[in-house]
Design a protein around this motif. Structure first.
Motif, mmCIF file in Angstrom:
data_model
loop_
_atom_site.group_PDB
_atom_site.id
_atom_site.type_symbol
_atom_site.label_atom_id
_atom_site.label_comp_id
_atom_site.label_asym_id
_atom_site.label_seq_id
_atom_site.Cartn_x
_atom_site.Cartn_y
_atom_site.Cartn_z
ATOM 1 N N LYS A 1 0.876 -1.142 -0.008
ATOM 2 C CA LYS A 1 -0.044 0.082 0.021
ATOM 3 C C LYS A 1 0.736 1.165 -0.165
ATOM 4 C CE LYS A 1 -3.423 -2.281 2.931
ATOM 5 N NZ LYS A 1 -4.172 -2.232 4.320
ATOM 6 N N PRO A 2 0.080 2.328 -0.542
ATOM 7 C CA PRO A 2 1.082 3.674 -0.500
ATOM 8 C C PRO A 2 1.721 4.030 0.912
ATOM 9 C CG PRO A 2 -0.865 3.849 -1.877
ATOM 10 C CD PRO A 2 -0.921 2.514 -1.206
ATOM 11 N N GLU A 3 0.863 3.610 2.038
ATOM 12 C CA GLU A 3 1.205 4.041 3.347
ATOM 13 C C GLU A 3 2.506 3.203 3.672
ATOM 14 O OE1 GLU A 3 -3.013 2.172 3.862
ATOM 15 O OE2 GLU A 3 -1.698 3.355 2.062
ATOM 16 N N ASP A 4 2.839 2.191 3.126
ATOM 17 C CA ASP A 4 3.955 1.058 3.455
ATOM 18 C C ASP A 4 5.162 1.855 2.869
ATOM 19 O OD1 ASP A 4 2.513 -0.931 4.591
ATOM 20 O OD2 ASP A 4 2.187 -1.734 2.367
ATOM 21 N N THR A 5 5.289 3.118 2.170
ATOM 22 C CA THR A 5 6.545 3.974 1.668
ATOM 23 C C THR A 5 7.211 4.300 3.045
ATOM 24 O OG1 THR A 5 5.178 4.309 -0.315
ATOM 25 C CG2 THR A 5 7.128 5.810 0.460
ATOM 26 N N ALA A 6 8.411 3.964 2.869
ATOM 27 C CA ALA A 6 9.235 4.219 4.034
ATOM 28 C C ALA A 6 10.763 3.939 3.767
ATOM 29 C CB ALA A 6 8.830 3.702 5.422
ATOM 30 N N VAL A 7 11.542 4.267 4.551
ATOM 31 C CA VAL A 7 12.865 3.424 4.535
ATOM 32 C C VAL A 7 12.897 2.493 5.516
ATOM 33 C CG1 VAL A 7 15.457 3.727 4.915
ATOM 34 C CG2 VAL A 7 13.994 5.785 3.760
ATOM 35 N N TYR A 8 13.056 1.167 5.058
ATOM 36 C CA TYR A 8 13.259 -0.097 6.040
ATOM 37 C C TYR A 8 14.516 -0.189 6.213
ATOM 38 C CZ TYR A 8 8.420 -0.743 4.529
ATOM 39 O OH TYR A 8 7.025 -0.809 4.490
ATOM 40 N N THR B 1 9.178 2.303 -2.129
ATOM 41 C CA THR B 1 8.241 3.229 -2.448
ATOM 42 C C THR B 1 7.219 2.710 -3.061
ATOM 43 O OG1 THR B 1 9.879 5.020 -2.607
ATOM 44 C CG2 THR B 1 7.664 5.414 -3.735
ATOM 45 N N VAL B 2 5.807 2.746 -2.567
ATOM 46 C CA VAL B 2 4.534 2.177 -3.480
ATOM 47 C C VAL B 2 3.845 3.457 -3.934
ATOM 48 C CG1 VAL B 2 2.686 0.563 -2.810
ATOM 49 C CG2 VAL B 2 4.837 0.430 -1.467
ATOM 50 N N SER B 3 3.847 3.202 -5.222
ATOM 51 C CA SER B 3 3.357 4.590 -5.960
ATOM 52 C C SER B 3 2.840 3.767 -7.229
ATOM 53 C CB SER B 3 4.118 5.709 -5.990
ATOM 54 O OG SER B 3 3.511 6.641 -6.813
#
Length: 120
Positions: free
Chosen positions: A86-93, A117-119
């Motif tokens: 999901k877009p809200e999973d976008t982050a630095v892991y 990046t989920v887009s």
């Protein structure tokens, strides 16, 4: 002396999948647990998933049922299979390793992070 090497991040469309890998190397007496954390801009770094050397796992509620963490203890490597992104999973892991050193000291090591990046 201890290094965590992360790979697998990138750009993916919503609903897609990614597989993150993290390999620990160096002088490590014991790795007690490894996990993945993520941090979006302006947000705190939060736990995504964690797995102990015995195989016990825990997940953030937001990823439960979508992400799966696994570990190869012999290779000191942890994986994060990320499905239905999901877009809200976008982050630095960030990869984390909770270790015991040769002097029996406890220490947490962190990777440099890999961007997800989920887009569309």
């Amino acid at each position: 002396q201890v290094q965590l090497v992360e790979s697998g991040g990138g750009l993916v469309q919503p609903g897609g999948s990614l597989r993150l890998s993290c390999a620990a190397s160096g002088s490590i007496f014991r790795i007690n647990a490894m996990g993945w954390y993520r941090q979006a801009p302006g947000k705190e770094r939060d736990l995504v998933a964690r797995i102990t050397s015995g195989g016990t796992t825990n997940y953030a509620d937001s990823v439960k049922g979508r992400f799966t963490i696994s570990r190869d203890n012999a290779k000191n490597t942890v994986y994060l299979q990320m499905n239905s992104l999901k877009p809200e999973d976008t982050a630095v892991y960030y990869c984390n390793a909770a270790t015991t050193g040769w002097a029996l000291e406890s220490y947490d090591y962190w990777g440099q992070g890999t961007q997800v990046t989920v887009s569309s």
